[in-house]
Write a protein that holds these residues in place. Sequence first.
Motif, short mmCIF file in Angstrom:
data_model
loop_
_atom_site.label_atom_id
_atom_site.label_comp_id
_atom_site.label_asym_id
_atom_site.label_seq_id
_atom_site.Cartn_x
_atom_site.Cartn_y
_atom_site.Cartn_z
N ARG A 80 -45.70 133.87 91.97
CA ARG A 80 -46.89 133.40 92.68
C ARG A 80 -47.56 134.54 93.46
O ARG A 80 -48.77 134.69 93.45
N ASP A 81 -46.74 135.36 94.14
CA ASP A 81 -47.28 136.39 95.04
C ASP A 81 -47.50 137.75 94.39
O ASP A 81 -48.26 138.56 94.92
N VAL A 82 -46.84 138.01 93.26
CA VAL A 82 -46.97 139.30 92.59
C VAL A 82 -47.20 139.05 91.09
O VAL A 82 -46.26 139.08 90.29
N PRO A 83 -48.44 138.77 90.70
CA PRO A 83 -48.71 138.45 89.29
C PRO A 83 -48.46 139.63 88.35
O PRO A 83 -48.53 140.78 88.75
N GLY A 84 -48.13 139.29 87.11
CA GLY A 84 -47.96 140.30 86.08
C GLY A 84 -46.57 140.88 85.95
O GLY A 84 -46.36 141.82 85.19
N CYS A 85 -45.61 140.33 86.69
CA CYS A 85 -44.23 140.82 86.59
C CYS A 85 -43.63 140.46 85.24
O CYS A 85 -44.03 139.49 84.60
N LYS A 86 -42.63 141.25 84.86
CA LYS A 86 -41.83 140.91 83.70
C LYS A 86 -40.63 140.11 84.20
O LYS A 86 -40.24 140.23 85.37
N HIS A 87 -40.05 139.30 83.32
CA HIS A 87 -38.92 138.46 83.70
C HIS A 87 -37.81 138.59 82.67
O HIS A 87 -38.06 138.51 81.47
N ALA A 88 -36.58 138.80 83.16
CA ALA A 88 -35.39 138.82 82.31
C ALA A 88 -34.56 137.59 82.65
O ALA A 88 -34.45 137.21 83.82
N PHE A 89 -34.00 136.96 81.62
CA PHE A 89 -33.25 135.73 81.81
C PHE A 89 -31.86 135.83 81.22
O PHE A 89 -31.68 136.37 80.13
N LEU A 90 -30.91 135.28 81.93
CA LEU A 90 -29.55 135.09 81.43
C LEU A 90 -29.33 133.59 81.27
O LEU A 90 -29.86 132.80 82.05
N THR A 91 -28.53 133.22 80.28
CA THR A 91 -28.13 131.81 80.19
C THR A 91 -27.09 131.55 81.27
O THR A 91 -26.43 132.48 81.75
N GLN A 92 -26.93 130.29 81.62
CA GLN A 92 -25.92 129.95 82.61
C GLN A 92 -24.53 130.33 82.12
O GLN A 92 -23.71 130.83 82.89
N GLU A 93 -24.28 130.14 80.82
CA GLU A 93 -22.96 130.47 80.29
C GLU A 93 -22.68 131.98 80.36
O GLU A 93 -21.56 132.39 80.65
N ALA A 94 -23.70 132.80 80.13
CA ALA A 94 -23.51 134.25 80.18
C ALA A 94 -23.33 134.76 81.60
O ALA A 94 -22.79 135.84 81.81
N ALA A 95 -23.78 133.97 82.59
CA ALA A 95 -23.73 134.40 83.98
C ALA A 95 -22.67 133.67 84.80
O ALA A 95 -22.67 133.77 86.02
N THR A 96 -21.78 132.95 84.15
CA THR A 96 -20.79 132.16 84.88
C THR A 96 -19.38 132.72 84.69
O THR A 96 -18.97 133.03 83.58
N SER A 97 -18.70 132.83 85.82
CA SER A 97 -17.30 133.25 85.81
C SER A 97 -16.57 132.45 86.89
O SER A 97 -16.99 132.45 88.05
N ARG A 98 -15.54 131.75 86.47
CA ARG A 98 -14.73 130.94 87.40
C ARG A 98 -15.59 130.01 88.25
O ARG A 98 -15.41 129.90 89.46
N GLY A 99 -16.58 129.38 87.63
CA GLY A 99 -17.42 128.42 88.32
C GLY A 99 -18.55 129.02 89.15
O GLY A 99 -19.33 128.29 89.74
N ASP A 100 -18.64 130.33 89.20
CA ASP A 100 -19.67 131.00 89.99
C ASP A 100 -20.76 131.50 89.04
O ASP A 100 -20.47 132.19 88.07
N ILE A 101 -22.02 131.14 89.34
CA ILE A 101 -23.15 131.55 88.50
C ILE A 101 -23.87 132.70 89.18
O ILE A 101 -24.25 132.60 90.35
N GLY A 102 -24.07 133.80 88.45
CA GLY A 102 -24.82 134.92 89.00
C GLY A 102 -24.90 136.09 88.05
O GLY A 102 -24.05 136.25 87.18
N VAL A 103 -25.92 136.90 88.22
CA VAL A 103 -26.10 138.11 87.42
C VAL A 103 -24.85 138.98 87.50
O VAL A 103 -24.43 139.59 86.52
N GLU A 104 -24.22 139.00 88.66
CA GLU A 104 -23.04 139.84 88.87
C GLU A 104 -21.88 139.47 87.96
O GLU A 104 -20.97 140.27 87.75
N ASN A 105 -21.89 138.27 87.40
CA ASN A 105 -20.81 137.81 86.51
C ASN A 105 -21.07 138.11 85.03
O ASN A 105 -20.19 137.92 84.20
N ALA A 106 -22.27 138.54 84.71
CA ALA A 106 -22.64 138.76 83.31
C ALA A 106 -22.03 140.04 82.77
O ALA A 106 -21.81 141.01 83.50
N SER A 107 -21.77 140.04 81.48
CA SER A 107 -21.24 141.24 80.82
C SER A 107 -22.34 142.29 80.70
O SER A 107 -23.53 141.99 80.78
N VAL A 108 -21.92 143.52 80.49
CA VAL A 108 -22.86 144.62 80.27
C VAL A 108 -23.77 144.28 79.09
O VAL A 108 -24.99 144.48 79.15
N GLU A 109 -23.19 143.74 78.02
CA GLU A 109 -23.98 143.40 76.83
C GLU A 109 -25.01 142.32 77.13
O GLU A 109 -26.15 142.41 76.67
#
Length: 183
Positions: free
Chosen positions: A69-98
């Motif tokens: 809303r505040d900064v138009p024109g940004c690019k967006h990267a998305f992870l699936t919930q399954e790719a970002a989940t480890s031991r019930g915790d969801i976050g980019v920090e849990n995703a694999s390098v790949e």
Amino acid sequence: MIKEIIVVEGKDDTVAIKRAVEAETIETGGSAINKDVLRRIRLAQQRRGVIVFTDPDHAGERIRKIIARDVPGCKHAFLTQEAATSRGDIGVENASVEAIRMALENVRTDYQSEEAQVSWDDLMEAGLIVHPQAAARRMTVGKQLGIGYCNGKQFFNRCRMFQISQEEFEAACRHLEEDEETK
């Protein structure tokens, strides 16, 4: 080195990004994104471009919406919930390098357009809204399109924002149908 600056939620996300790619980040400090952070993101967008890479959860979606809303024109990267989940915790920090590299290879640009490529009726016909399995179907199609999982209204908005073409949408829906046939 990635030219754009990647916006993440916190320090652990920065560590995960830097494990996967050579890039600089701006940390929002969680969902309480303030005016100073938005000012830095705006400056980064003007000078180098920005990739928003938040967690695939409610807080991450809230941050993504505020930035879009505040900064138009940004690019967006998305992870699936399954790719970002480890031991019930969801976050980019849990995703694999790949997974992080793949998400960054499939970024989408936020285009504000009045002309919708995909209509609300298209979503209904595809069973992505008002269908007993709508949430699961949106998850599959969102993954195919590289726009992540969200509720029906937000899915429609993302299709518009990222100018998903009718052809892209139909191809993702065909993939969904093929997946269902093999189950």
